[in-house]
Design an enzyme around this catalytic site. Structure first.
Site, PDB file in Angstrom:
ATOM      1  CE  LYS A  11      -4.039  -2.145   1.920  1.00 61.18           C
ATOM      2  NZ  LYS A  11      -5.118  -2.107   2.885  1.00 61.18           N
ATOM      3  CB  CYS A  12       4.469   1.821   0.232  1.00 57.58           C
ATOM      4  SG  CYS A  12       5.729   3.074  -0.057  1.00 57.58           S
ATOM      5  CB  SER A  13       2.055   6.362  -2.540  1.00 58.96           C
ATOM      6  OG  SER A  13       2.957   7.100  -1.742  1.00 58.96           O
TER       7      SER A  13
END
Length: 118
Positions: A11-13
């Site tokens: 979920k890390c951009s």
């Protein structure tokens, strides 16, 4: 030829941007979410060594690091670093990329990846 390995959080951009860049540039890679599948201590030690030390692998500007008690912010040994990462996997800089030649880098920018894969 070895494949590209990308370690990060799904979920890390920044990880999402790095993987999108690799896909857009036709670079096959394998992604490992290290929260779901922790990186083996021996691999973490190699990554830290390749980067030039634990300080390069751990994001000491992160909120996770800043929220640690002062006594936890001074790991003395590899075992201390490994224990800290095991407890707080989000401390690892994202993404960690190991290219097909075994070169390790952390973080993402289009300029950086373009230079690595030129």
């Amino acid at each position: 030829m070895r494949s590209i390995a990308v370690y990060g959080l799904k979920k890390c951009s920044t990880c999402i941007k790095a993987m999108a860049w690799l896909e857009a540039n036709g670079m096959p890679f394998a992604f490992t979410d290290y929260r779901d599948n922790p990186i083996a201590p021996a691999v973490l030690a190699v990554l830290a060594d390749e980067l030039g030390g634990w300080e390069k692998l751990v994001n000491r500007a992160s909120m996770t690091w800043r929220n640690l008690p002062a006594e936890r912010k001074a790991p003395q040994t590899a075992q201390d670093w490994l224990a800290l990462i095991a407890e707080f996997p989000a401390l690892i800089r994202r993404p960690v990329m190991v290219d097909a030649d075994g070169q390790v880098s952390v973080g993402f920018s289009e300029k950086k990846y373009s230079a690595i894969f030129a």
